[in-house]
Design a protein around this motif. Sequence first.
Motif, short mmCIF file in Angstrom:
data_model
loop_
_atom_site.label_atom_id
_atom_site.label_comp_id
_atom_site.label_asym_id
_atom_site.label_seq_id
_atom_site.Cartn_x
_atom_site.Cartn_y
_atom_site.Cartn_z
N GLY A 2 -11.54 -6.66 -0.11
CA GLY A 2 -10.37 -6.92 -0.93
C GLY A 2 -9.10 -6.94 -0.12
N ASP A 3 -7.98 -6.92 -0.81
CA ASP A 3 -6.69 -6.88 -0.16
C ASP A 3 -6.53 -5.57 0.60
N VAL A 4 -5.66 -5.57 1.61
CA VAL A 4 -5.42 -4.38 2.42
C VAL A 4 -3.99 -3.92 2.18
N TYR A 5 -3.83 -2.63 1.85
CA TYR A 5 -2.52 -2.06 1.59
C TYR A 5 -2.21 -0.96 2.59
N LYS A 6 -0.93 -0.77 2.86
CA LYS A 6 -0.46 0.33 3.69
C LYS A 6 0.24 1.32 2.75
N LEU A 7 -0.18 2.59 2.81
CA LEU A 7 0.45 3.64 2.02
C LEU A 7 1.29 4.51 2.93
N VAL A 8 2.55 4.73 2.55
CA VAL A 8 3.46 5.57 3.33
C VAL A 8 3.94 6.70 2.43
N PHE A 9 3.71 7.94 2.88
CA PHE A 9 4.15 9.12 2.14
C PHE A 9 5.68 9.13 2.05
N LYS A 10 6.20 9.34 0.85
CA LYS A 10 7.65 9.36 0.65
C LYS A 10 8.18 10.71 0.20
N ALA A 11 7.45 11.37 -0.69
CA ALA A 11 7.98 12.62 -1.22
C ALA A 11 6.87 13.43 -1.88
N PHE A 12 7.14 14.74 -2.00
CA PHE A 12 6.25 15.63 -2.72
C PHE A 12 7.10 16.61 -3.52
#
Length: 115
Positions: A2-12
């Motif tokens: 499938g498509d490839v995504y990049k996940l970037v942590f922003k906040a918790f």
Amino acid sequence: MGDVYKLVFKAFDYTIGKTVFQKSLTSLAGISMESGNDLFSVFPNPAGNYIVIESDENFTFDEVNITDVNGKTVLNLTITSSTSTIAIDQLNNGLYFVIVTKGNETHIQKLMIRK
């Protein structure tokens, strides 16, 4: 695949246990990045244990890099002929990019490895 995504942590938010990520599309399945690129070709694609990089006799490479989807260079090659066979049996299954440079020009083609 499938498509490839990049996940970037922003906040918790520790008070409620909420995690925030930024999602960005990096590659569309079935969409070729090399539209109109006839300066070089990479085959077979998907590949197993080797690839062939072939170019027009008038186009020579300064440098050829194969990178993974994270941008890490996994192979750096010097190719001096218009057709070269390259062993890739040390690479794992997955999506890679073949990046060819000539002077200040860069050309990219996707490469899928499936063994």
